[in-house]
Scaffold this motif. Structure first.
Motif, PDB file in Angstrom:
ATOM      1  N   GLU A 128       0.839  -1.201   0.000  1.00  0.00           N
ATOM      2  CA  GLU A 128       0.000   0.000   0.000  1.00  0.00           C
ATOM      3  C   GLU A 128       0.872   1.249   0.000  1.00  0.00           C
ATOM      4  O   GLU A 128       0.591   2.233  -0.693  1.00  0.00           O
ATOM      5  CB  GLU A 128      -0.931  -0.003   1.219  1.00  0.00           C
ATOM      6  N   GLY A 129       1.958   1.203   0.805  1.00  0.00           N
ATOM      7  CA  GLY A 129       2.886   2.337   0.860  1.00  0.00           C
ATOM      8  C   GLY A 129       3.580   2.572  -0.466  1.00  0.00           C
ATOM      9  O   GLY A 129       3.789   3.718  -0.881  1.00  0.00           O
ATOM     10  N   LEU A 130       3.937   1.474  -1.156  1.00  0.00           N
ATOM     11  CA  LEU A 130       4.592   1.603  -2.459  1.00  0.00           C
ATOM     12  C   LEU A 130       3.649   2.246  -3.476  1.00  0.00           C
ATOM     13  O   LEU A 130       4.065   3.076  -4.285  1.00  0.00           O
ATOM     14  CB  LEU A 130       5.049   0.224  -2.944  1.00  0.00           C
ATOM     15  N   LEU A 131       2.375   1.847  -3.433  1.00  0.00           N
ATOM     16  CA  LEU A 131       1.403   2.433  -4.348  1.00  0.00           C
ATOM     17  C   LEU A 131       1.228   3.927  -4.107  1.00  0.00           C
ATOM     18  O   LEU A 131       0.942   4.692  -5.035  1.00  0.00           O
ATOM     19  CB  LEU A 131       0.056   1.714  -4.205  1.00  0.00           C
ATOM     20  N   LYS A 132       1.440   4.341  -2.852  1.00  0.00           N
ATOM     21  CA  LYS A 132       1.286   5.755  -2.500  1.00  0.00           C
ATOM     22  C   LYS A 132       2.629   6.495  -2.542  1.00  0.00           C
ATOM     23  O   LYS A 132       2.733   7.634  -2.114  1.00  0.00           O
ATOM     24  CB  LYS A 132       0.673   5.879  -1.105  1.00  0.00           C
ATOM     25  N   ASN A 133       3.672   5.806  -3.044  1.00  0.00           N
ATOM     26  CA  ASN A 133       5.020   6.387  -3.126  1.00  0.00           C
ATOM     27  C   ASN A 133       5.533   6.858  -1.769  1.00  0.00           C
ATOM     28  O   ASN A 133       6.198   7.884  -1.665  1.00  0.00           O
ATOM     29  CB  ASN A 133       5.050   7.556  -4.126  1.00  0.00           C
ATOM     30  N   ASN A 134       5.209   6.092  -0.730  1.00  0.00           N
ATOM     31  CA  ASN A 134       5.710   6.386   0.611  1.00  0.00           C
ATOM     32  C   ASN A 134       7.236   6.217   0.616  1.00  0.00           C
ATOM     33  O   ASN A 134       7.741   5.126   0.349  1.00  0.00           O
ATOM     34  CB  ASN A 134       5.074   5.435   1.628  1.00  0.00           C
ATOM     35  N   PRO A 135       8.005   7.310   0.903  1.00  0.00           N
ATOM     36  CA  PRO A 135       9.470   7.241   0.811  1.00  0.00           C
ATOM     37  C   PRO A 135      10.084   6.137   1.673  1.00  0.00           C
ATOM     38  O   PRO A 135      11.026   5.462   1.245  1.00  0.00           O
ATOM     39  CB  PRO A 135       9.921   8.626   1.289  1.00  0.00           C
ATOM     40  N   MET A 136       9.559   5.936   2.880  1.00  0.00           N
ATOM     41  CA  MET A 136      10.128   4.920   3.766  1.00  0.00           C
ATOM     42  C   MET A 136       9.936   3.523   3.194  1.00  0.00           C
ATOM     43  O   MET A 136      10.848   2.695   3.215  1.00  0.00           O
ATOM     44  CB  MET A 136       9.481   5.015   5.148  1.00  0.00           C
ATOM     45  N   MET A 137       8.738   3.272   2.669  1.00  0.00           N
ATOM     46  CA  MET A 137       8.460   1.966   2.087  1.00  0.00           C
ATOM     47  C   MET A 137       9.261   1.758   0.808  1.00  0.00           C
ATOM     48  O   MET A 137       9.774   0.673   0.541  1.00  0.00           O
ATOM     49  CB  MET A 137       6.964   1.823   1.797  1.00  0.00           C
TER      50      MET A 137
END
Length: 221
Positions: free
Chosen positions: A196-205
């Protein structure tokens, strides 16, 4: 010296979290990788999400997951050492070092990857990393392989500095994800959040699948 990498870590999934990118890139180049996995992680707290394991079935499940992860990473030399999970800090230090030394003498690695002693958070991480260092110290300094430490404690930068090795793993991010997914009992819930974080371009993920960092062990006999 011919290249040969020894990954020496105590638990199934340590390799996928800490060094899957390095392993995948190395295998693409045809470099042999031996994985010495200390335990089956049979005392792990996670039983799947949703639940599908229990304390009795977890050892065999984690063994199969480890084999599946090694297949995903193209590790063709897996050595399961049969030590007991969450007890490595109580093992005789020389005994642990003897086990590692036999493998080192067998394959003569050019690079060893383990936990940096004192900075692995989990007692098993630190004890196993210390055993690897103890085994390598039995060799003259000139004959010791380059050794990368995985450090994950919150005080690592403050005490041992910034990592001196950063490997771009974007080209094998899919392999790392596949290896992590192999360890279903431990990672399924976490990976849902990661994806989910990758889809939202979450920098940490995203950083999990962009770079892997290591600290080169500095010998001081």
């Amino acid at each position: 010296m011919n290249e040969h990498i020894l990954i020496a870590l105590p638990h199934p999934d340590d390799e996928s979290f800490g060094a899957a990118g390095l392993i995948a890139l190395s295998r693409q180049k045809g470099i042999p990788v031996t994985y010495a996995c200390g335990t089956l992680g049979e005392m792990g707290r996670n039983m799947g999400s949703p639940l599908f394991a229990n304390r009795e079935t977890l050892p065999s499940i984690r063994k199969r997951e480890l084999e599946d992860a090694c297949e995903a990473l193209d590790i063709q030399d897996l050595r399961m050492l049969g030590l007991r999970d969450k007890t490595l800090e109580f093992e005789d230090e020389e005994h642990l070092a003897n086990i590692i030394e036999k493998i080192v003498n067998d394959i003569n690695p050019s690079l060893v990857v383990t936990f940096y002693p004192g900075y692995g958070v989990h007692p098993d991480h630190d004890a196993f990393g210390a055993a690897v260092i103890r085994a390598l110290k039995r060799k003259p300094i000139s004959e010791r392989p380059v050794t990368y430490g995985i450090a994950i404690s919150s005080n690592r930068i403050e005490e041992i500095g910034e990592p001196d090795v950063g490997i771009n793993i974007i080209s094998v991010a899919d392999v790392k994800l596949k290896a992590l997914k192999a360890h279903r009992s431990q990672t399924e819930g976490m990976l849902k959040q990661m994806e989910e974080g990758l889809l939202k371009n979450n920098p940490m993920m995203m950083e999990w699948f962009e770079k892997e960092y290591f600290w080169t062990y500095k010998w001081s006999d």
